[in-house]
Write an enzyme that holds these catalytic residues in place. Structure first.
Site, PDB file in Angstrom:
ATOM      1  CB  SER A  34      -0.956  -0.045   1.198  1.00  0.00           C
ATOM      2  OG  SER A  34      -1.926   0.975   1.114  1.00  0.00           O
ATOM      3  CG  ASP A  38      -7.155  -1.684  -3.732  1.00  0.00           C
ATOM      4  OD1 ASP A  38      -7.750  -1.148  -2.780  1.00  0.00           O
ATOM      5  OD2 ASP A  38      -5.919  -1.842  -3.752  1.00  0.00           O
ATOM      6  CG  HIS A  42      -5.983  -1.886   0.153  1.00  0.00           C
ATOM      7  ND1 HIS A  42      -5.345  -1.286  -0.919  1.00  0.00           N
ATOM      8  CD2 HIS A  42      -5.268  -1.516   1.255  1.00  0.00           C
ATOM      9  CE1 HIS A  42      -4.313  -0.585  -0.486  1.00  0.00           C
ATOM     10  NE2 HIS A  42      -4.236  -0.722   0.830  1.00  0.00           N
TER      11      HIS A  42
END
Length: 421
Positions: free
Chosen positions: A204, A354, A383
């Site tokens: 991320s 996502d 995610h």
């Protein structure tokens, strides 16, 4: 009571058969959709040269992905990993690394017996960067560290300032546009193991930071020694032995991420949760130089009177790092601009559903135009989720890809620059 009501219903065989037939048709339609649209080979983007390397050394990318069938919403994929997936054991040794500006970060070295007993001067090392409020005890980080150890490599988790029990001792914490702390971590690791190759994986926001680093590293390495400034941090990292990297659920465009995270009720609830974690970071570190910085920004309560990540970034992160506006910060944080400069093998994996970075915001063309970058895109995955199987207790799809790509880079990564030059 319920049995008496059901027993009183007048059910005929035709009605029962009709209901069964309708259920069968519905089940068949769902199964057909899943097999045709979801359980398919992932899409792979990148130059023909890097794709050839992946075809040869990462065979899982040629196979069908079997996402968890009931995770039809991105939130189910994301939370399914958190709730159901087993967390592999890790054996961390904490090291606090003092930084040049007076700050510090926490390095957790995963050192199970099989790694420490076979450690040599050339043992490959993997640096792991968690997400925006992540740390070394998060399940996806533990599993990545354990996968590295299973292969006989040594993992070190980079806990950002203020995360993983590391206090903030400087006027600022961390942000998605700044890779100076990672530069110092890489230099420190390379100083300890000067002959070892280093691989970096980011999750991320960690993938955003690592991409900034890769771009900076490759640009500096391409300069002639006579044009480098030996005292500058970017020049010093150019001598490090970085052989490759990976990004999982990379947030390619902060503006698109903001739009998506503030669009639906479920996305906004996740947004508020993460913003609350950022509030916790600020509150537990509101002392010393960091508190002085908060006072300049309007005080602790002003910063914590925010609901969404973008509001927190506007009031705290952007001004703390010298940006004049949120837009200026988000422009600087966008990692896409580095793709053309990267000349080591780096693989990214994203899911089309996502909630941070939906499929229509992914940089397909820029990744494909890169020298040695590639991106794997799955239909489902959420995610940092990527669960597979009906009961996803084992490795996620992203973790399986990571394991194969890691071996490929350490064993055959030298082939990529040769064909990409």
């Amino acid at each position: 009571m319920l049995f008496q009501k059901l027993s009183g219903l007048q059910l005929s065989w035709p009605s029962v058969l009709s209901a069964c037939a309708a259920g069968g048709v519905l089940t068949g339609c769902i199964a057909a959709y899943y097999l045709r649209k979801i359980a398919v080979r992932p899409r792979l983007f990148g130059s023909q040269r890097i794709r050839g390397f992946l075809d040869q050394h990462v065979p899982i990318l040629q196979e069908r992905v079997w996402p968890t069938w009931w995770a039809f919403h991105a939130m189910l994929s994301t939370l399914g990993r958190v709730v159901l997936q087993r967390v592999r054991p890790t054996y961390y040794r904490r090291e606090l690394l003092a930084l040049a500006d007076g700050g510090q970060v926490g390095l957790d070295w995963n050192e199970p017996e099989n790694v420490t007993s076979s450690l040599t001067n050339t043992t490959p090392h993997v640096i792991i960067l968690p997400g925006i409020t992540g740390h070394s005890r998060d399940s996806y980080v533990c599993n990545a560290a354990a996968i590295v150890a299973e292969k006989g490599y040594r993992a070190v988790v980079f806990n950002n300032r203020g995360q993983g029990g590391v206090p903030v001792t400087s006027p600022r914490a961390y942000c998605a546009a700044n890779c100076e702390d990672l530069c110092e971590v890489v230099l420190h690791v390379q100083r300890l193991v000067p002959e070892s190759p280093i691989f970096i994986i980011g999750f991320s926001m960690g993938a955003m930071i690592s991409t900034h680093f890769f771009g900076q590293f490759c640009r500096e390495r391409a300069l002639s020694p006579s044009t480098r400034r030996p005292t500058e941090l970017p020049t010093r990292i150019a001598e490090c032995n970085i052989v490759g990297g990976m990004g999982s659920s990379t947030c390619w465009d902060p503006v698109a991420a903001r739009t998506s995270l503030e669009s639906t009720m479920l996305n906004r609830s996740l947004n508020r949760h993460i913003c609350g974690n950022l509030h916790s970071l600020v509150r537990r570190n509101s002392v010393g130089p960091y508190n002085d910085m908060l006072d300049k920004l309007g005080g602790l309560e002003h910063v914590c009177q925010t609901t969404y990540i973008s509001e927190f970034d506007d009031r705290c992160t952007a001004p703390a790092f010298g940006y004049k506006s949120l837009d200026e910060y988000y422009t600087a944080a966008c990692p896409q601009r580095h793709l053309q400069d990267i000349d080591i093998p780096v693989l990214y994996i994203n899911a089309c559903d996502d909630m941070f970075m939906p499929g229509d915001a992914l940089p397909y063309e820029k990744v494909s135009a890169g020298k040695t970058t590639a991106m794997v895109v799955t239909a489902w995955g959420g995610h940092l989720g990527f669960p597979i199987g009906t009961f996803p207790r084992g490795d996620s799809y992203a973790e399986l890809v990571f394991g194969q790509f890691l071996d490929a880079v350490f064993a055959h990564g030298h082939e990529v620059p040769a064909v990409a030059s």
